[in-house]
Design an enzyme around this catalytic site. Sequence first.
Site, PDB file in Angstrom:
ATOM      1  N   CYS A  47      30.499  53.228  50.525  1.00 49.62           N
ATOM      2  CA  CYS A  47      29.328  52.339  50.592  1.00 49.62           C
ATOM      3  C   CYS A  47      28.660  52.075  49.234  1.00 49.62           C
ATOM      4  CB  CYS A  47      28.272  52.917  51.529  1.00 49.62           C
ATOM      5  SG  CYS A  47      28.944  53.603  53.056  1.00 49.62           S
ATOM      6  N   CYS A  50      29.023  48.865  46.810  1.00 52.34           N
ATOM      7  CA  CYS A  50      28.364  47.587  47.129  1.00 52.34           C
ATOM      8  C   CYS A  50      26.841  47.734  47.249  1.00 52.34           C
ATOM      9  CB  CYS A  50      28.911  47.024  48.435  1.00 52.34           C
ATOM     10  SG  CYS A  50      30.617  46.468  48.274  1.00 52.34           S
ATOM     11  N   HIS A  51      26.374  48.843  47.854  1.00 48.46           N
ATOM     12  CA  HIS A  51      24.936  48.961  48.144  1.00 48.46           C
ATOM     13  C   HIS A  51      24.172  49.745  47.082  1.00 48.46           C
ATOM     14  CE1 HIS A  51      25.470  47.204  52.143  1.00 48.46           C
ATOM     15  NE2 HIS A  51      26.549  47.959  52.263  1.00 48.46           N
ATOM     16  N   MET A  88      31.058  42.573  54.921  1.00 47.04           N
ATOM     17  CA  MET A  88      30.969  44.024  55.123  1.00 47.04           C
ATOM     18  C   MET A  88      32.181  44.473  55.962  1.00 47.04           C
ATOM     19  SD  MET A  88      28.900  46.953  55.627  1.00 47.04           S
ATOM     20  CE  MET A  88      29.150  48.307  56.788  1.00 47.04           C
ATOM     21  N   HIS A 332      28.983  40.672  38.606  1.00 46.32           N
ATOM     22  CA  HIS A 332      30.026  41.577  39.113  1.00 46.32           C
ATOM     23  C   HIS A 332      31.311  41.505  38.285  1.00 46.32           C
ATOM     24  CE1 HIS A 332      31.721  44.146  42.238  1.00 46.32           C
ATOM     25  NE2 HIS A 332      32.813  43.424  42.140  1.00 46.32           N
ATOM     26  N   HIS A 374      34.141  35.753  43.692  1.00 50.47           N
ATOM     27  CA  HIS A 374      34.817  36.995  43.269  1.00 50.47           C
ATOM     28  C   HIS A 374      36.091  36.601  42.521  1.00 50.47           C
ATOM     29  CE1 HIS A 374      37.007  40.864  43.648  1.00 50.47           C
ATOM     30  NE2 HIS A 374      35.794  41.385  43.666  1.00 50.47           N
TER      31      HIS A 374
HETATM   32 FE1  DHE Z   1      36.874  46.088  42.224  1.00 57.65          FE
HETATM   33  C1  DHE Z   1      37.650  44.565  39.241  1.00 57.65           C
HETATM   34  C2  DHE Z   1      33.702  46.587  41.157  1.00 57.65           C
HETATM   35  C3  DHE Z   1      35.990  46.972  45.410  1.00 57.65           C
HETATM   36  C4  DHE Z   1      40.152  46.295  43.068  1.00 57.65           C
HETATM   37  N1  DHE Z   1      35.856  45.631  40.513  1.00 57.65           N
HETATM   38  C5  DHE Z   1      36.355  44.990  39.401  1.00 57.65           C
HETATM   39  C6  DHE Z   1      35.310  44.859  38.431  1.00 57.65           C
HETATM   40  C7  DHE Z   1      34.189  45.449  38.968  1.00 57.65           C
HETATM   41  C8  DHE Z   1      34.537  45.934  40.282  1.00 57.65           C
HETATM   42  C9  DHE Z   1      32.820  45.577  38.327  1.00 57.65           C
HETATM   43  C10 DHE Z   1      35.412  44.201  37.062  1.00 57.65           C
HETATM   44  C11 DHE Z   1      35.912  45.192  36.043  1.00 57.65           C
HETATM   45  C12 DHE Z   1      36.133  44.566  34.665  1.00 57.65           C
HETATM   46  O1  DHE Z   1      36.778  43.512  34.574  1.00 57.65           O
HETATM   47  O2  DHE Z   1      35.663  45.123  33.666  1.00 57.65           O
HETATM   48  N2  DHE Z   1      35.125  46.632  43.148  1.00 57.65           N
HETATM   49  C13 DHE Z   1      33.957  46.818  42.513  1.00 57.65           C
HETATM   50  C14 DHE Z   1      32.948  47.275  43.443  1.00 57.65           C
HETATM   51  O3  DHE Z   1      31.779  47.621  43.149  1.00 57.65           O
HETATM   52  C15 DHE Z   1      33.521  47.171  44.796  1.00 57.65           C
HETATM   53  C16 DHE Z   1      32.951  45.925  45.472  1.00 57.65           C
HETATM   54  C17 DHE Z   1      33.216  48.321  45.735  1.00 57.65           C
HETATM   55  C18 DHE Z   1      33.640  49.685  45.263  1.00 57.65           C
HETATM   56  O4  DHE Z   1      33.134  50.662  45.813  1.00 57.65           O
HETATM   57  O5  DHE Z   1      34.463  49.834  44.361  1.00 57.65           O
HETATM   58  C19 DHE Z   1      35.000  46.944  44.463  1.00 57.65           C
HETATM   59  N3  DHE Z   1      37.900  46.532  43.964  1.00 57.65           N
HETATM   60  C20 DHE Z   1      37.353  46.883  45.141  1.00 57.65           C
HETATM   61  C21 DHE Z   1      38.356  47.167  46.133  1.00 57.65           C
HETATM   62  O6  DHE Z   1      38.159  47.518  47.336  1.00 57.65           O
HETATM   63  C22 DHE Z   1      39.686  46.963  45.484  1.00 57.65           C
HETATM   64  C23 DHE Z   1      40.445  45.815  46.172  1.00 57.65           C
HETATM   65  C24 DHE Z   1      40.568  48.221  45.530  1.00 57.65           C
HETATM   66  C25 DHE Z   1      39.917  49.429  44.914  1.00 57.65           C
HETATM   67  O7  DHE Z   1      40.259  49.756  43.799  1.00 57.65           O
HETATM   68  O8  DHE Z   1      39.034  50.014  45.547  1.00 57.65           O
HETATM   69  C26 DHE Z   1      39.257  46.577  44.071  1.00 57.65           C
HETATM   70  N4  DHE Z   1      38.581  45.509  41.319  1.00 57.65           N
HETATM   71  C27 DHE Z   1      39.832  45.740  41.824  1.00 57.65           C
HETATM   72  C28 DHE Z   1      40.813  45.274  40.857  1.00 57.65           C
HETATM   73  C29 DHE Z   1      40.105  44.754  39.768  1.00 57.65           C
HETATM   74  C30 DHE Z   1      38.697  44.931  40.078  1.00 57.65           C
HETATM   75  C31 DHE Z   1      42.339  45.315  41.047  1.00 57.65           C
HETATM   76  C32 DHE Z   1      40.668  44.139  38.478  1.00 57.65           C
HETATM   77  C33 DHE Z   1      41.057  42.710  38.686  1.00 57.65           C
HETATM   78  C34 DHE Z   1      41.669  42.130  37.424  1.00 57.65           C
HETATM   79  O9  DHE Z   1      42.687  41.444  37.547  1.00 57.65           O
HETATM   80  O10 DHE Z   1      41.104  42.343  36.332  1.00 57.65           O
END
Ligand code: DHE
Length: 533
Positions: A47, A50-51, A88, A332, A374
């Site tokens: 959680c 996101c929250h 969600m 984000h 996103h």
């Molecule tokens: Fe991510 C990028 C935050 C959920 C996979 N994710 C990012 C970035 C942020 C972020 C701030 C940018 C980083 C950068 O470029 O410097 N992501 C978050 C969250 O806060 C969120 C919503 C919830 C959490 O608790 O993490 C979240 N993200 C996910 C997932 O559920 C994903 C699908 C699988 C996982 O890892 O949990 C996921 N996020 C990714 C990936 C990137 C990413 C693969 C990079 C994408 C790219 O091509 O640069």
Amino acid sequence: MTKRIFSLMVSMLVVVGTVGYSAALESVPKLSKGDMVKAGDLYFDRCSGCHGALRQGATGPNIAPEKTLKKTLKKLEGIIYNGTDGGMPGWGKAGFMTKAETTLMAKFIQNTPPEPPQWGMKEIKKSWKVHVPVADRPKKSQNKGWENFFGVIQRDAGKVSIIDGDSKKILVTLDSGFAVHILRTSASGRYMYSIGRDGKVTMMDLWSNPIKLVAELKTGIDARSIDTSKYKGKKGNFMDKYAIVGNYWPPHYVIMRGDTLEPMKVVSSASYTYDTNKFMQETRVAAIVASHHAPEWVLTYKEAGIVNLVDYSKIEEGTVIETKINAERFLHDGGWDSTKRYFLVAANMRDTISVIDTVDRKLVANIEVGTKPHPGRGANWKDPEFGPVWATVHLGEGLVSIIGTDPKSRKYKKNAWKVVREWKLDGNSLFVKTHPKSNHVYCDNTINPNKNKVITVFNSKKPNDPPVELTFEKVVVHMEYNKKGDEVWVSLWDKEGELVVIDDKTLKIKARIKGLVSPTGKFNVYNTTHDVY
Ligand code: DHE
């Protein structure tokens, strides 16, 4: 386990049913210390991203007790179990939480959030390990074709694999932090860095054979972003010199030496919101990119809506120079336009893409797009009618918003920073990707329960043609091209996961790389180093 911060939090503050809100509200459910710890760990896993740890909201809404006590336990349980249309996840329905756990979580969020512990320079320094000193590393690459290697996250195994993009062989699988989020490379491409959700950085030397883990550092407790110094020019050569991590908790960034991860400086990101000037202790550092125009990193301050340009040229003296630019709240993820001058970042809860000109150092536009954009890092191509464009998909609706990015040319400047074209998807999406050599734009549908095994492919040269759908056996997430730009790699996101390599011309499957535990992001060395997307 390091991620178990909530055990610590609860021992610091055992607040069990003590909040005195007004009589019109639900009464605060009582929880034992054991249940608080269990719920705290679950909250961190599912959680807080996101929250927020303090529950003030960002990608998800504010769920502090003053809000949650206005709802019945039954209603909260239902939301946690079934999810909502707004993005969600249905944690119960999807099998990640039992019924008892969703009930526990509903009670937990009606209680006061425990204050998470701090993690300052003392703790950061203590965690620093150099496994291979710089003097013991090769002077030139011992690996042929290393620029076409891919780093692949095996999220739930806490590991990163390096795969040879030419032979498709897994060369090595190395330990990493918990649930690694992203990988980035140094400016030369030689080093690849991972950032775990637990704030742990690991650093791999792609020149050594075998490829080795050369250093690690725990920068905080909850993190998502990492990048490196990429500037070489009149102001000096900073290639491969430094790295930076942005933390969610504690809200700070940490600057390290690029070759050893020795921590150099930690700087708080706690901030006032750009618009209402409300102090947000939990101002989290979200996406970071490295400027090619100046010795600077571009940091996004999520809750504050501020983009911070951090000049690292005087870091040897212990100084950073910060330029804070008002953008929009709930920043984000984002990436560069094709010239790497403009940084486009999603303010997801404001349905906005903010555009920062990193040369003139100002906000140039806040563009209204669809519900919860996103982009990942987004996708750049040349539209036949509108010229250079960048695109984002959305967490909250099935839409690809395509934005003009060329304010300098006479032909296309009228399109700059406007949504010039929209493509429809059948539901919510996570990532979009293309390559300068490709005519295809790939969108996943990972968070659309009806289509999460499908990748939708548009033709950028024939933008009015209907898209093609590629269907896989399992949930599919995140796309990455090889160095040449003629293959696209996608992840089948499952405990028994694999990578599928698609021929970009024919859209036929070319190879499968099996035996990977929940692969998520994958990063080609050349494309990541040169910000090709
Ligand atoms: Fe991510 C990028 C935050 C959920 C996979 N994710 C990012 C970035 C942020 C972020 C701030 C940018 C980083 C950068 O470029 O410097 N992501 C978050 C969250 O806060 C969120 C919503 C919830 C959490 O608790 O993490 C979240 N993200 C996910 C997932 O559920 C994903 C699908 C699988 C996982 O890892 O949990 C996921 N996020 C990714 C990936 C990137 C990413 C693969 C990079 C994408 C790219 O091509 O640069």
